[in-house]
Design an enzyme around this catalytic site. Structure first.
Site, PDB file in Angstrom:
ATOM      1  N   SER A 241       0.968  -0.960  -0.022  1.00 16.71           N
ATOM      2  CA  SER A 241      -0.022   0.146   0.033  1.00 16.71           C
ATOM      3  C   SER A 241       0.785   1.179  -0.006  1.00 16.71           C
ATOM      4  O   SER A 241       0.414   2.353  -0.539  1.00 16.71           O
ATOM      5  CB  SER A 241      -0.834   0.017   1.127  1.00 16.71           C
ATOM      6  N   HIS A 271      -2.111  -8.857   1.763  1.00 20.40           N
ATOM      7  CA  HIS A 271      -1.978  -7.531   2.492  1.00 20.40           C
ATOM      8  C   HIS A 271      -2.957  -7.196   3.658  1.00 20.40           C
ATOM      9  O   HIS A 271      -3.134  -7.967   4.485  1.00 20.40           O
ATOM     10  CB  HIS A 271      -1.518  -6.331   1.365  1.00 20.40           C
ATOM     11  N   HIS A 318       5.458 -12.859   7.031  1.00 13.31           N
ATOM     12  CA  HIS A 318       5.669 -11.548   6.561  1.00 13.31           C
ATOM     13  C   HIS A 318       7.020 -11.512   5.705  1.00 13.31           C
ATOM     14  O   HIS A 318       7.870 -12.414   5.760  1.00 13.31           O
ATOM     15  CB  HIS A 318       6.110 -10.627   7.748  1.00 13.31           C
ATOM     16  N   ARG A 327       3.471  -5.183  16.659  1.00 15.88           N
ATOM     17  CA  ARG A 327       1.759  -4.590  16.446  1.00 15.88           C
ATOM     18  C   ARG A 327       0.956  -5.746  16.686  1.00 15.88           C
ATOM     19  O   ARG A 327      -0.335  -5.166  17.640  1.00 15.88           O
ATOM     20  CB  ARG A 327       1.602  -4.291  15.065  1.00 15.88           C
ATOM     21  N   ASP A 373      -2.034  -8.586  11.323  1.00 16.53           N
ATOM     22  CA  ASP A 373      -3.589  -8.946  11.209  1.00 16.53           C
ATOM     23  C   ASP A 373      -4.095 -10.129  12.114  1.00 16.53           C
ATOM     24  O   ASP A 373      -5.388 -10.600  11.884  1.00 16.53           O
ATOM     25  CB  ASP A 373      -3.770  -9.066   9.487  1.00 16.53           C
TER      26      ASP A 373
HETATM   27  N1  CMX Z   1       0.982 -19.933   5.593  1.00 16.08           N
HETATM   28  C1  CMX Z   1       1.269 -20.949   4.648  1.00 16.08           C
HETATM   29  N2  CMX Z   1       2.268 -20.753   3.913  1.00 16.08           N
HETATM   30  C2  CMX Z   1       2.783 -19.405   3.935  1.00 16.08           C
HETATM   31  C3  CMX Z   1       2.491 -18.433   4.872  1.00 16.08           C
HETATM   32  C4  CMX Z   1       1.367 -18.768   5.589  1.00 16.08           C
HETATM   33  N3  CMX Z   1       1.159 -17.931   6.617  1.00 16.08           N
HETATM   34  N4  CMX Z   1       3.535 -17.754   4.817  1.00 16.08           N
HETATM   35  C5  CMX Z   1       4.410 -18.106   3.810  1.00 16.08           C
HETATM   36  N5  CMX Z   1       3.945 -19.008   3.383  1.00 16.08           N
HETATM   37  C6  CMX Z   1       4.463 -19.982   2.276  1.00 16.08           C
HETATM   38  C7  CMX Z   1       4.583 -19.047   0.905  1.00 16.08           C
HETATM   39  O1  CMX Z   1       3.233 -19.179   0.298  1.00 16.08           O
HETATM   40  C8  CMX Z   1       5.529 -19.423   0.228  1.00 16.08           C
HETATM   41  O2  CMX Z   1       5.017 -20.814  -0.378  1.00 16.08           O
HETATM   42  P1  CMX Z   1       5.554 -21.180  -1.866  1.00 16.08           P
HETATM   43  O3  CMX Z   1       6.993 -21.097  -2.174  1.00 16.08           O
HETATM   44  O4  CMX Z   1       4.704 -22.541  -2.137  1.00 16.08           O
HETATM   45  O5  CMX Z   1       4.961 -20.127  -2.832  1.00 16.08           O
HETATM   46  C9  CMX Z   1       6.684 -20.030   1.024  1.00 16.08           C
HETATM   47  O6  CMX Z   1       6.109 -19.873   2.386  1.00 16.08           O
HETATM   48  C10 CMX Z   1       7.796 -18.934   1.306  1.00 16.08           C
HETATM   49  O7  CMX Z   1       7.186 -17.509   1.483  1.00 16.08           O
HETATM   50  P2  CMX Z   1       7.866 -16.413   2.311  1.00 16.08           P
HETATM   51  O8  CMX Z   1       9.191 -16.107   1.813  1.00 16.08           O
HETATM   52  O9  CMX Z   1       8.021 -16.885   3.830  1.00 16.08           O
HETATM   53  O10 CMX Z   1       6.762 -15.143   2.478  1.00 16.08           O
HETATM   54  P3  CMX Z   1       6.558 -13.819   1.421  1.00 16.08           P
HETATM   55  O11 CMX Z   1       7.374 -12.998   1.468  1.00 16.08           O
HETATM   56  O12 CMX Z   1       6.768 -14.727  -0.073  1.00 16.08           O
HETATM   57  O13 CMX Z   1       5.012 -13.490   1.535  1.00 16.08           O
HETATM   58  C11 CMX Z   1       2.982 -13.203   3.112  1.00 16.08           C
HETATM   59  C12 CMX Z   1       4.701 -13.073   2.889  1.00 16.08           C
HETATM   60  C13 CMX Z   1       2.804 -12.153   4.149  1.00 16.08           C
HETATM   61  C14 CMX Z   1       2.497 -12.867   1.579  1.00 16.08           C
HETATM   62  C15 CMX Z   1       3.064 -14.553   3.507  1.00 16.08           C
HETATM   63  O14 CMX Z   1       3.610 -14.956   4.487  1.00 16.08           O
HETATM   64  C16 CMX Z   1       1.359 -14.763   3.607  1.00 16.08           C
HETATM   65  O15 CMX Z   1       0.822 -15.264   2.665  1.00 16.08           O
HETATM   66  N6  CMX Z   1       0.735 -14.784   4.610  1.00 16.08           N
HETATM   67  C17 CMX Z   1      -0.446 -14.915   5.012  1.00 16.08           C
HETATM   68  C18 CMX Z   1      -1.584 -13.883   4.480  1.00 16.08           C
HETATM   69  C19 CMX Z   1      -1.040 -12.732   5.548  1.00 16.08           C
HETATM   70  O16 CMX Z   1      -1.101 -12.716   6.768  1.00 16.08           O
HETATM   71  N7  CMX Z   1      -0.869 -11.409   5.056  1.00 16.08           N
HETATM   72  C20 CMX Z   1      -0.548 -10.095   5.675  1.00 16.08           C
HETATM   73  C21 CMX Z   1       0.533  -9.650   5.831  1.00 16.08           C
HETATM   74  C22 CMX Z   1       0.739  -8.378   6.714  1.00 16.08           C
HETATM   75  C23 CMX Z   1       0.060  -7.139   6.097  1.00 16.08           C
HETATM   76  O17 CMX Z   1       0.643  -6.731   4.934  1.00 16.08           O
HETATM   77  O18 CMX Z   1      -0.943  -6.786   6.313  1.00 16.08           O
END
Ligand code: CMX
Length: 443
Positions: A241, A271, A318, A327, A373
């Site tokens: 964002s 996000h 994250h 947070r 979140d």
């Molecule tokens: N549950 C399951 N799998 C997860 C996970 C979770 N909470 N977090 C990461 N992973 C997975 C990824 O999907 C990725 O899998 P693939 O290699 O199969 O694609 C792998 O672990 C590696 O990911 P990462 O490098 O640890 O995380 P990223 O930097 O790519 O992504 C984020 C970060 C936040 C998008 C991811 O942790 C996620 O999807 N979390 C759940 C959604 C969420 O809570 N988002 C809010 C974030 C805070 C905000 O912006 O408000």
């Protein structure tokens, strides 16, 4: 000139001069190198943005002008409440100083004066189907107010580059001032038959939001909104964002359109929309398990089922953080103090014990800890704000503080149009193979 604008002008002008000289002397020094994995991986870790208002440390979490969240809760003026006012955080992000009580009172009053929403915005909202997602309504409302943009008007009249920050400041202050009314209007039209509640001219920015939402008379809800508006305000510049707002603003699109674009990013489930996803997931869990007091074993089975369906665990993980999000911890402290016996909050705390080892065991998740979140929804449910599709709007109101303060900085520092280089897969392959060949022949 108002006192905040005057301080900002002095500080930003001095930094502009220092930055120009620094760039001339050190502009060729490398601060970051990019691997092929980073090109595939969404530019994680590539240093490519200037962002003054906050800085994120993977282990320590967010620092607003050097202050952690616990430090802010101690040092920012509370004006008789139990949580500091986000007005103080905005001041800090703008000028790098903890404001006095008088300065916070002035800012609260200033936002009250600027809070009138144009009638056509209400009419536009009323023309949308009542079940339009609240984030869609929020983005449309922000865009509709662009008719009042001082930046757009002055740009059209031929304003000089050196005045950009001044016009952005005026738009930022007006836009921030109006957001609580917009958010509450969306909430009341979507879930309370359009029975709106007028703002109270005696309340601060967040307390007025709490008042206009009209979900409870409990005074601690006003403190929750003050806390909530503070902790979601900024998370350095690379999150989606903030980065979107920054990118769009770098085209000299005005603050209304830039912020509306940023809110479209926030509306994604990876996000800001994750806050609605978390509580939806918890509601599904307690419904499926038939209890609001699930055991750790039951939660573990549900988490594993979610993963086996190819979904992520919302609220966990994250892109930068590698420890529990401060947070999340700040909200946990609030709940421990005010609502320790709430069933849903206790589920959130149990999930916090169960999820990290499971995510760790997958071997690929870089951060198994909760993010901001993971907690917010359960507290809102406690106060009667159960309509989770609305939650990201609250995040968005808060996020305006950081991204609009940063837009003032970007224009004051004369940052250019943002334009990173893209590459095709074939061109990337060529570069990588050539580089491997060079290394082999050098050895
Ligand atoms: N549950 C399951 N799998 C997860 C996970 C979770 N909470 N977090 C990461 N992973 C997975 C990824 O999907 C990725 O899998 P693939 O290699 O199969 O694609 C792998 O672990 C590696 O990911 P990462 O490098 O640890 O995380 P990223 O930097 O790519 O992504 C984020 C970060 C936040 C998008 C991811 O942790 C996620 O999807 N979390 C759940 C959604 C969420 O809570 N988002 C809010 C974030 C805070 C905000 O912006 O408000």
């Amino acid at each position: 000139m108002d006192p905040l604008k005057k301080k900002f002008a002095e500080l930003a002008l001095a930094q502009f001069k220092e930055m120009k000289a620094f760039k001339a002397e050190y502009g060729n020094v490398k601060v970051s190198e990019v691997s092929a994995a980073q090109v595939f991986g969404g530019a994680r870790g590539v240093i490519m943005l200037l962002w003054e208002t906050s800085l994120l440390d993977p282990d320590l979490g967010i620092r607003f002008r050097g202050y952690s969240i616990p430090e802010l809760r101690e040092k920012l003026p509370c004006l008789g409440c139990s949580e500091p006012l986000p007005e103080g955080l905005f001041w800090l992000m703008m000028v790098g100083e903890i404001p006095t009580e008088e300065e916070v009172k002035w800012l609260s009053e200033e936002w009250r004066k600027r809070a009138t929403v144009p009638e056509h915005t209400f009419r536009m909202l009323d023309s949308l189907p009542v079940d339009t997602h609240p984030m869609t309504q929020f983005i449309a409302a922000i865009s509709s107010m662009q008719t009042d943009s001082i930046f757009a008007k002055r740009y059209f009249e031929g304003m000089a580059k050196t005045e950009y920050w001044d016009a952005v400041y005026e738009d930022a202050m007006n836009l921030i001032a109006r957001l609580p009314r917009i958010a509450a209007y969306i909430y009341r039209r979507s879930y309370h038959n359009g029975e709106h509640i007028d703002p109270d001219p005696n309340l601060d920015w967040s307390a007025n939001l709490a008042h206009m939402l009209g979900v409870t008379d409990d005074p601690t809800f006003k403190d929750l909104m003050r806390l909530y508006m503070t902790i979601h305000a900024d998370h350095e510049g690379g999150n989606a964002s903030a980065h979107t707002t920054h990118l769009v603003s770098s085209t000299l699109s005005d603050p209304y359109l830039s912020f509306a674009a940023g809110m479209s990013s926030l509306a994604g489930p990876l996000h800001g929309l994750a806050n609605q996803e978390v509580i939806k997931w918890i509601f599904e869990m307690v419904e499926e398990l038939g209890t609001t007091k699930p055991s750790s074993d039951q939660i573990e089975a549900f988490v594993k089922k979610t993963l086996s369906e190819g979904k992520v665990i919302p609220g966990y993980g994250h892109a930068v953080l590698r420890q529990p999000d401060p947070r999340f911890i700040a909200q946990k402290r609030f709940a421990e103090r005010h609502l320790p016996d709430d069933d849903f909050i206790n589920v959130v705390w149990k999930v916090y014990e169960v999820v990290p080892p499971i995510l760790q065991s997958l071997g690929k998740v870089k951060n198994p800890w909760p993010n901001v979140d993971a907690h917010s929804g359960a507290i809102l449910v406690h106060y009667g704000l159960k309509e989770y599709s609305f939650y990201t709007v609250l995040f968005g109101v808060s996020r305006a503080l950081g991204v609009l303060a940063s837009a003032c900085w970007s224009r004051a520092l004369g940052l250019p149009l943002e334009r990173p280089k893209s590459i095709t897969f074939n061109a990337l392959k060529e570069k990588v193979l050539q580089s491997a060949k060079n290394t082999a022949s050098a050895n």
